[in-house]
Structure formats: structure tokens, C-alpha cells
Design a protein around this motif. Structure first.
Motif, PDB file in Angstrom:
ATOM      1  N   VAL A   1      29.092  43.185  37.537  1.00  0.00           N
ATOM      2  CA  VAL A   1      29.395  43.490  36.139  1.00  0.00           C
ATOM      3  C   VAL A   1      30.115  44.832  36.120  1.00  0.00           C
ATOM      4  O   VAL A   1      29.553  45.844  36.545  1.00  0.00           O
ATOM      5  CB  VAL A   1      28.125  43.578  35.270  1.00  0.00           C
ATOM      6  CG1 VAL A   1      28.492  43.961  33.830  1.00  0.00           C
ATOM      7  CG2 VAL A   1      27.357  42.264  35.289  1.00  0.00           C
ATOM      8  N   LEU A   2      31.356  44.841  35.665  1.00  0.00           N
ATOM      9  CA  LEU A   2      32.104  46.083  35.480  1.00  0.00           C
ATOM     10  C   LEU A   2      31.955  46.489  34.018  1.00  0.00           C
ATOM     11  O   LEU A   2      32.338  45.735  33.121  1.00  0.00           O
ATOM     12  CB  LEU A   2      33.572  45.900  35.847  1.00  0.00           C
ATOM     13  CG  LEU A   2      33.865  45.568  37.313  1.00  0.00           C
ATOM     14  CD1 LEU A   2      35.362  45.391  37.528  1.00  0.00           C
ATOM     15  CD2 LEU A   2      33.316  46.637  38.239  1.00  0.00           C
ATOM     16  N   LEU A   3      31.402  47.680  33.807  1.00  0.00           N
ATOM     17  CA  LEU A   3      31.032  48.104  32.457  1.00  0.00           C
ATOM     18  C   LEU A   3      31.642  49.454  32.129  1.00  0.00           C
ATOM     19  O   LEU A   3      31.564  50.396  32.916  1.00  0.00           O
ATOM     20  CB  LEU A   3      29.503  48.197  32.346  1.00  0.00           C
ATOM     21  CG  LEU A   3      28.918  48.524  30.973  1.00  0.00           C
ATOM     22  CD1 LEU A   3      29.043  47.321  30.038  1.00  0.00           C
ATOM     23  CD2 LEU A   3      27.444  48.927  31.105  1.00  0.00           C
ATOM     24  N   ASN A   4      32.267  49.540  30.979  1.00  0.00           N
ATOM     25  CA  ASN A   4      32.661  50.823  30.401  1.00  0.00           C
ATOM     26  C   ASN A   4      32.524  50.683  28.888  1.00  0.00           C
ATOM     27  O   ASN A   4      33.472  50.371  28.182  1.00  0.00           O
ATOM     28  CB  ASN A   4      34.083  51.216  30.783  1.00  0.00           C
ATOM     29  CG  ASN A   4      34.366  52.669  30.412  1.00  0.00           C
ATOM     30  OD1 ASN A   4      33.602  53.296  29.677  1.00  0.00           O
ATOM     31  ND2 ASN A   4      35.461  53.218  30.909  1.00  0.00           N
ATOM     32  N   MET A   5      31.305  50.856  28.429  1.00  0.00           N
ATOM     33  CA  MET A   5      30.888  50.634  27.053  1.00  0.00           C
ATOM     34  C   MET A   5      30.843  49.137  26.738  1.00  0.00           C
ATOM     35  O   MET A   5      29.878  48.649  26.171  1.00  0.00           O
ATOM     36  CB  MET A   5      31.757  51.377  26.041  1.00  0.00           C
ATOM     37  CG  MET A   5      31.193  51.314  24.616  1.00  0.00           C
ATOM     38  SD  MET A   5      32.181  52.170  23.362  1.00  0.00           S
ATOM     39  CE  MET A   5      32.015  53.865  23.917  1.00  0.00           C
TER      40      MET A   5
ATOM     41  N   SER B   1      32.995  40.285  34.516  1.00  0.00           N
ATOM     42  CA  SER B   1      31.762  39.901  35.191  1.00  0.00           C
ATOM     43  C   SER B   1      31.971  38.583  35.897  1.00  0.00           C
ATOM     44  O   SER B   1      32.740  37.736  35.439  1.00  0.00           O
ATOM     45  CB  SER B   1      30.596  39.790  34.191  1.00  0.00           C
ATOM     46  OG  SER B   1      30.803  38.721  33.283  1.00  0.00           O
ATOM     47  N   GLY B   2      31.299  38.428  37.029  1.00  0.00           N
ATOM     48  CA  GLY B   2      31.433  37.200  37.794  1.00  0.00           C
ATOM     49  C   GLY B   2      31.226  37.451  39.271  1.00  0.00           C
ATOM     50  O   GLY B   2      30.779  38.542  39.675  1.00  0.00           O
ATOM     51  N   PRO B   3      31.534  36.474  40.121  1.00  0.00           N
ATOM     52  CA  PRO B   3      31.389  36.659  41.570  1.00  0.00           C
ATOM     53  C   PRO B   3      32.182  37.871  42.052  1.00  0.00           C
ATOM     54  O   PRO B   3      33.309  38.113  41.594  1.00  0.00           O
ATOM     55  CB  PRO B   3      31.965  35.352  42.144  1.00  0.00           C
ATOM     56  CG  PRO B   3      31.798  34.354  41.038  1.00  0.00           C
ATOM     57  CD  PRO B   3      32.007  35.116  39.774  1.00  0.00           C
ATOM     58  N   THR B   4      31.604  38.624  42.956  1.00  0.00           N
ATOM     59  CA  THR B   4      32.220  39.865  43.406  1.00  0.00           C
ATOM     60  C   THR B   4      33.646  39.648  43.912  1.00  0.00           C
ATOM     61  O   THR B   4      34.549  40.439  43.614  1.00  0.00           O
ATOM     62  CB  THR B   4      31.368  40.503  44.517  1.00  0.00           C
ATOM     63  OG1 THR B   4      30.051  40.747  44.004  1.00  0.00           O
ATOM     64  CG2 THR B   4      31.963  41.821  44.978  1.00  0.00           C
TER      65      THR B   4
ATOM     66  N   VAL C   1      35.914  39.449  40.840  1.00  0.00           N
ATOM     67  CA  VAL C   1      35.882  40.532  39.850  1.00  0.00           C
ATOM     68  C   VAL C   1      36.276  41.881  40.438  1.00  0.00           C
ATOM     69  O   VAL C   1      36.900  42.712  39.763  1.00  0.00           O
ATOM     70  CB  VAL C   1      34.474  40.611  39.208  1.00  0.00           C
ATOM     71  CG1 VAL C   1      34.310  41.878  38.386  1.00  0.00           C
ATOM     72  CG2 VAL C   1      34.223  39.381  38.348  1.00  0.00           C
ATOM     73  N   PHE C   2      35.949  42.117  41.704  1.00  0.00           N
ATOM     74  CA  PHE C   2      36.151  43.435  42.307  1.00  0.00           C
ATOM     75  C   PHE C   2      37.597  43.559  42.776  1.00  0.00           C
ATOM     76  O   PHE C   2      37.911  43.498  43.965  1.00  0.00           O
ATOM     77  CB  PHE C   2      35.177  43.620  43.470  1.00  0.00           C
ATOM     78  CG  PHE C   2      35.047  45.048  43.934  1.00  0.00           C
ATOM     79  CD1 PHE C   2      34.612  46.051  43.086  1.00  0.00           C
ATOM     80  CD2 PHE C   2      35.337  45.385  45.248  1.00  0.00           C
ATOM     81  CE1 PHE C   2      34.482  47.354  43.523  1.00  0.00           C
ATOM     82  CE2 PHE C   2      35.208  46.695  45.703  1.00  0.00           C
ATOM     83  CZ  PHE C   2      34.782  47.671  44.829  1.00  0.00           C
ATOM     84  N   THR C   3      38.490  43.728  41.811  1.00  0.00           N
ATOM     85  CA  THR C   3      39.918  43.835  42.090  1.00  0.00           C
ATOM     86  C   THR C   3      40.430  45.184  41.611  1.00  0.00           C
ATOM     87  O   THR C   3      39.813  45.841  40.752  1.00  0.00           O
ATOM     88  CB  THR C   3      40.711  42.734  41.366  1.00  0.00           C
ATOM     89  OG1 THR C   3      40.612  42.946  39.941  1.00  0.00           O
ATOM     90  CG2 THR C   3      40.191  41.349  41.713  1.00  0.00           C
ATOM     91  N   ARG C   4      41.548  45.578  42.143  1.00  0.00           N
ATOM     92  CA  ARG C   4      42.140  46.853  41.758  1.00  0.00           C
ATOM     93  C   ARG C   4      42.447  46.883  40.256  1.00  0.00           C
ATOM     94  O   ARG C   4      42.194  47.874  39.572  1.00  0.00           O
ATOM     95  CB  ARG C   4      43.418  47.097  42.557  1.00  0.00           C
ATOM     96  CG  ARG C   4      44.028  48.477  42.343  1.00  0.00           C
ATOM     97  CD  ARG C   4      45.324  48.642  43.127  1.00  0.00           C
ATOM     98  NE  ARG C   4      45.793  50.014  43.027  1.00  0.00           N
ATOM     99  CZ  ARG C   4      45.495  50.983  43.857  1.00  0.00           C
ATOM    100  NH1 ARG C   4      44.688  50.741  44.871  1.00  0.00           N
ATOM    101  NH2 ARG C   4      45.970  52.203  43.701  1.00  0.00           N
ATOM    102  N   GLU C   5      42.955  45.777  39.733  1.00  0.00           N
ATOM    103  CA  GLU C   5      43.295  45.721  38.307  1.00  0.00           C
ATOM    104  C   GLU C   5      42.051  45.930  37.441  1.00  0.00           C
ATOM    105  O   GLU C   5      42.072  46.704  36.469  1.00  0.00           O
ATOM    106  CB  GLU C   5      43.933  44.369  37.985  1.00  0.00           C
ATOM    107  CG  GLU C   5      44.303  44.204  36.516  1.00  0.00           C
ATOM    108  CD  GLU C   5      44.847  42.831  36.212  1.00  0.00           C
ATOM    109  OE1 GLU C   5      45.215  42.595  35.044  1.00  0.00           O
ATOM    110  OE2 GLU C   5      44.908  41.984  37.138  1.00  0.00           O
TER     111      GLU C   5
END
Length: 271
Positions: free
Chosen positions: A227-231, A236-239, A242-246
Motif C-alpha cells: 500500500v503506497l500512502l500519502n494521505m 495498492s496491490g501485489p508488490t 505497485v512498487f514502480t518508479r512512477e
């Protein structure tokens, strides 16, 4: 599973549904301190049996999200369901490891007594802890490698040992869903190894763990869901999806100088 990216641009029809059988379903969650939103309009489903990293910049609302899921802070709006019910009805299914700095470590209590508190959901708050529950607490301390410190006052333990005590406390509860608030923060290498081993053990037992995490370089090693969160939930999803530079740039903005440091890891996430 589909990733849900940048919820602020989604219509109501596009937002994720919240089935009753998921460990954690969050709908339209907003929390504000002094009328200033800390998390805003969060929509999230967390699938069962995942090691979930909650990642974002300082002040993004990561700790607040975990607290709001457990009614530890008031919600401005929205709802949280744990296996289809409010937290108050699923309290016994939830284990919690708070931030170490949020705990009063000077309270006169032993490591064993702290861990035994994890069994209170089974025995009730006003009943004495019996031999069986003390045995459960000792076994939990053994699983995190500090059974020899069971009778030591919590204030006499090192930071890493204190963190392990709270991990053992959560284990003693034998929950289905675990919230862990920055368990890797400021711990020694041995404690970090013990935490990783514990997370893998919980994962192998089909438990779901939501872990606030700050070290981007280790995200792909520790977590299979993110989960990438900024407020708000940026993604969210499989790493691997989701874990991309963009997505990291959307989450951290232009301040993320360490993007280049993890670029090589990103190239191998899907491998």
C-alpha cells in the motif's frame, strides 16, 4: 489482483467493492486532527494471508491508518470492517504492535506480564492470568528468542528486546490480522532477522500482516503486497505491480532522492 491507483480520480463506480470475507476493508475513511485531514477518503481491501507493507513519506498518515482501523483515533468519516464486522466485534482477531516510542517503558511490569496481556481477549480483563496463559506467553517469548528475559523488567531491556516483547505479545493473542507500526525502526540486526522470521512464520500460517515500513530498499524482500500512502492511497496491490518508479514518484513527490538507489531493485521486482 488489480491495483487501485490514485483513488482521488476514481468515480464511485470505479472504486473497489468491499466483500465481507476479506481481513480488512476500508471505505471512505478520513481522519483529521484539529480539522486538518491526516488521511483522506481512503479506499482499500487487504486480501487474506498477505504480508502487506504500508509505505509513504513522513506525515503521510501510515500510523494513523493503523490506529483508525482499531478505533484508537476517532474517524471523521468512513468505515472499517474486519472480516465483515466492526473492530469492536473482531477485537480478538486483531494483534497490534505499536511504535516503540509510543510506549511508557518505565511502567513497572515484566516482559512475561506484557506478553500475557495478549491473552486478555481470551480470559477477560478482570480475571487472573493462569498457568496456561503464562505458558502461552513464555512460548511466545521463546519464538522471538528472548525467553530468558521473561522476568526482566521491561524498562531494563534494550530497544530491540522491547520490540521483541511486543511482537511476542501479539503472537500470544493468536490473531488472524496483525497491525505492526514500524517494527523495523531503530532495531539491531539480530532483531530485524527475528522480525523477518516471525513475519514469514505468520505468513506460512495464513495470517495477514499490515506493516508500516520506511526502508524502500527492503520492500521487495519483505512484502508480497503493498500500500503506497500519502494521505490517500496512491496505489495498492501485489508488490511486483505497485512498487514502480512512477508510483513512488506519485507517493513521495520530487523529494525522493533515493529513487535512484532502488532503481536496480525495481527492475527485478517481477523476477
Amino acid at each position: 489482483m488489480k491495483s487501485f491507483v490514485d483513488n482521488r480520480h476514481q468515480s464511485v463506480d470505479e472504486r473497489p467493492e468491499h466483500p465481507d470475507n476479506v481481513p480488512l476493508a476500508i471505505h471512505d475513511l478520513t481522519v483529521a486532527y484539529h480539522r486538518k485531514p491526516v488521511i483522506w477518503d481512503v479506499e482499500l481491501n487487504v486480501p487474506e494471508g498477505k504480508l502487506v507493507g504500508v509505505v509513504g513519506p513522513n506525515g503521510a498518515g501510515k500510523s494513523t491508518l493503523l490506529k483508525a482501523c482499531q478505533d484508537l483515533v476517532p474517524k471523521t468519516s468512513g468505515e472499517v470492517q474486519i472480516y465483515g464486522a466492526p473492530y469492536r466485534d473482531r477485537r480478538g482477531d486483531v494483534g497490534y504492535v505499536p511504535q516503540r516510542e509510543s510506549v511508557d517503558w518505565d511502567f513497572p511490569v515484566s516482559a512475561l506480564e506484557v506478553v500475557a496481556m495478549g491473552t486478555y481477549g481470551r480470559i477477560g480483563w478482570f480475571r487472573r492470568v493462569g498457568k496456561r496463559h503464562k505458558r502461552i506467553a513464555r512460548e511466545a517469548l521463546e519464538r522471538v528468542g528472548i525467553e530468558h528475559l521473561a522476568d526482566r523488567q521491561i524498562s531494563q531491556l534494550s530497544g530491540g528486546q522491547q520490540q521483541r516483547v511486543f511482537l511476542a505479545r501479539a503472537l500470544a493473542q493468536d490473531a488472524k490480522l496483525y497491525f505492526m507500526d514500524a517494527p523495523f525502526a531503530a532495531v539491531d540486526a539480530a532483531t530485524e532477522e527475528a522480525i523477518v522470521s516471525l513475519l514469514k512464520e505468520l505468513n506460512g500460517a495464513g495470517k495477514t500482516c499490515l506493516v508500516v515500513h520506511h526502508d524502500l530498499a527492503s520492500v521487495t524482500r519483505y512484502f508480497d503486497w503493498l500500500v503506497l500512502l500519502n494521505m490517500r492511497v496512491v496505489a495498492s496491490g501485489p508488490t511486483g505491480e505497485v512498487f514502480t518508479r512512477e508510483n513512488l514518484q506519485k507517493t513521495y513527490g520530487g523529494k525522493l532522492s533515493l529513487l535512484d538507489d532502488v532503481a536496480d531493485r525495481l527492475r527485478h521486482v517481477g523476477g
